[in-house]
Design a protein around this motif. Sequence first.
Motif, short mmCIF file in Angstrom:
data_model
loop_
_atom_site.label_atom_id
_atom_site.label_comp_id
_atom_site.label_asym_id
_atom_site.label_seq_id
_atom_site.Cartn_x
_atom_site.Cartn_y
_atom_site.Cartn_z
N ARG A 14 0.83 -1.21 0.00
CA ARG A 14 0.00 0.00 0.00
C ARG A 14 0.87 1.26 0.00
NH1 ARG A 14 -1.67 2.34 5.06
NH2 ARG A 14 -0.26 1.61 6.69
N SER A 17 2.30 2.66 3.27
CA SER A 17 2.87 1.58 4.07
C SER A 17 3.97 2.07 5.00
CB SER A 17 3.44 0.52 3.13
OG SER A 17 4.38 -0.28 3.80
N ASN A 19 5.98 0.00 6.46
CA ASN A 19 7.16 -0.83 6.16
C ASN A 19 7.96 -0.22 4.99
OD1 ASN A 19 7.29 -3.42 7.91
ND2 ASN A 19 5.13 -3.05 7.53
N THR A 76 6.36 -6.89 6.88
CA THR A 76 4.96 -6.66 7.29
C THR A 76 4.41 -7.93 7.94
OG1 THR A 76 4.76 -5.25 5.36
CG2 THR A 76 2.70 -5.93 6.42
N TYR A 78 1.15 -10.12 8.73
CA TYR A 78 -0.26 -10.42 8.51
C TYR A 78 -0.56 -11.73 9.23
CZ TYR A 78 -0.83 -7.03 4.62
OH TYR A 78 -0.90 -5.90 3.84
N ALA A 112 7.39 -3.09 10.72
CA ALA A 112 6.39 -2.34 11.48
C ALA A 112 5.11 -3.15 11.50
CB ALA A 112 6.14 -0.98 10.84
N GLY A 114 1.72 -4.37 14.61
CA GLY A 114 0.93 -3.99 15.78
C GLY A 114 1.82 -3.87 17.01
N ARG A 120 6.72 -11.41 15.47
CA ARG A 120 6.37 -12.80 15.16
C ARG A 120 6.67 -13.10 13.69
NH1 ARG A 120 1.25 -11.39 18.65
NH2 ARG A 120 1.27 -9.78 17.06
C1 FMN Z 1 -4.68 -9.05 6.77
C2 FMN Z 1 -3.98 -8.36 7.91
C3 FMN Z 1 -3.53 -9.09 8.98
C4 FMN Z 1 -2.85 -8.48 10.03
N1 FMN Z 1 -2.34 -9.23 11.03
C5 FMN Z 1 -1.54 -8.67 11.94
C6 FMN Z 1 -0.89 -9.47 12.91
O1 FMN Z 1 -1.06 -10.67 12.98
N2 FMN Z 1 -0.05 -8.87 13.77
C7 FMN Z 1 0.19 -7.51 13.74
O2 FMN Z 1 0.98 -7.02 14.51
N3 FMN Z 1 -0.43 -6.71 12.83
C8 FMN Z 1 -1.28 -7.28 11.94
N4 FMN Z 1 -1.90 -6.50 11.00
C9 FMN Z 1 -1.70 -5.04 11.06
C10 FMN Z 1 -0.53 -4.63 10.18
O3 FMN Z 1 0.68 -4.98 10.80
C11 FMN Z 1 -0.62 -3.13 9.97
O4 FMN Z 1 -1.77 -2.90 9.17
C12 FMN Z 1 0.60 -2.54 9.35
O5 FMN Z 1 0.40 -1.15 9.21
C13 FMN Z 1 0.85 -3.14 7.99
O6 FMN Z 1 2.05 -2.65 7.46
P1 FMN Z 1 2.11 -1.43 6.42
O7 FMN Z 1 1.88 -0.16 7.21
O8 FMN Z 1 3.51 -1.51 5.89
O9 FMN Z 1 1.06 -1.64 5.38
C14 FMN Z 1 -2.64 -7.08 9.99
C15 FMN Z 1 -3.12 -6.33 8.91
C16 FMN Z 1 -3.78 -6.97 7.88
C17 FMN Z 1 -4.28 -6.14 6.71
#
Ligand code: FMN
Length: 182
Positions: A14, A17, A19, A76, A78, A112, A114, A120
């Motif tokens: 995205r 993002s 990351n 990232t 997910y 980056a 949660g 993990r």
């Molecule tokens: C499908 C999905 C699953 C996710 N699962 C987790 C997760 O298991 N652990 C976590 O810390 N964040 C999780 N997130 C949150 C992402 O880490 C967060 O949206 C982060 O901003 C994604 O990285 P980006 O900013 O580079 O897009 C999830 C987000 C999505 C869309």
Amino acid sequence: MKQIKLLGIAGSLRKKSTNQGLLRAAKAHLPEGVSMEIANLLDIPFYNADIAERPASVQRVLDQIKEADALVFACTEYNYSLAPALKNILDWASREPNNALLAGKSVAIMGAGGGMGSSRAQYHLRQVCVFLDLYPINKPEVFAQAMSASFDAEGNLIEERLIQLVTTQMEVLVAKVRNQHD
Ligand SMILES: Cc1cc2nc3c(=O)[nH]c(=O)nc-3n(C[C@H](O)[C@H](O)[C@H](O)COP(=O)(O)O)c2cc1C
């Protein structure tokens, strides 16, 4: 002093993002004599053994991997693991005969996510690195919180402590690469 080339690959596609923001911060704080490209994975299809010829988009990124002295993964998270975009390009790269694109390459891992900062997913990625014969540096680890004041609304890293950590991680990675070349 040999010029060192790094390739950054993020698991998130995205525009805003965080990351991708970590990779931009790394690129902005590289040691002297080091350059960095950031891979674009937007047009990379899922790996499928039935695709007889590599698509041009895949070849483009595999060429970048080949040219790079080391890789920087922004991992990232997910659903407690690494996001598919990053795993997918590693799957494509791993099909090269003798794992020639990846074997022996040094890696830095940042991410980056949660509350646990994508830790993990990063540890899953380290497991993947074992089979791919990639060599991640151990420390410093970079665990950032995506939904925090560490990033601005565009996903740029703005927290000084994390910028310093990313800078140090790039220094450690480059020192490892330079030791290999000596
Ligand atoms: C499908 C999905 C699953 C996710 N699962 C987790 C997760 O298991 N652990 C976590 O810390 N964040 C999780 N997130 C949150 C992402 O880490 C967060 O949206 C982060 O901003 C994604 O990285 P980006 O900013 O580079 O897009 C999830 C987000 C999505 C869309």
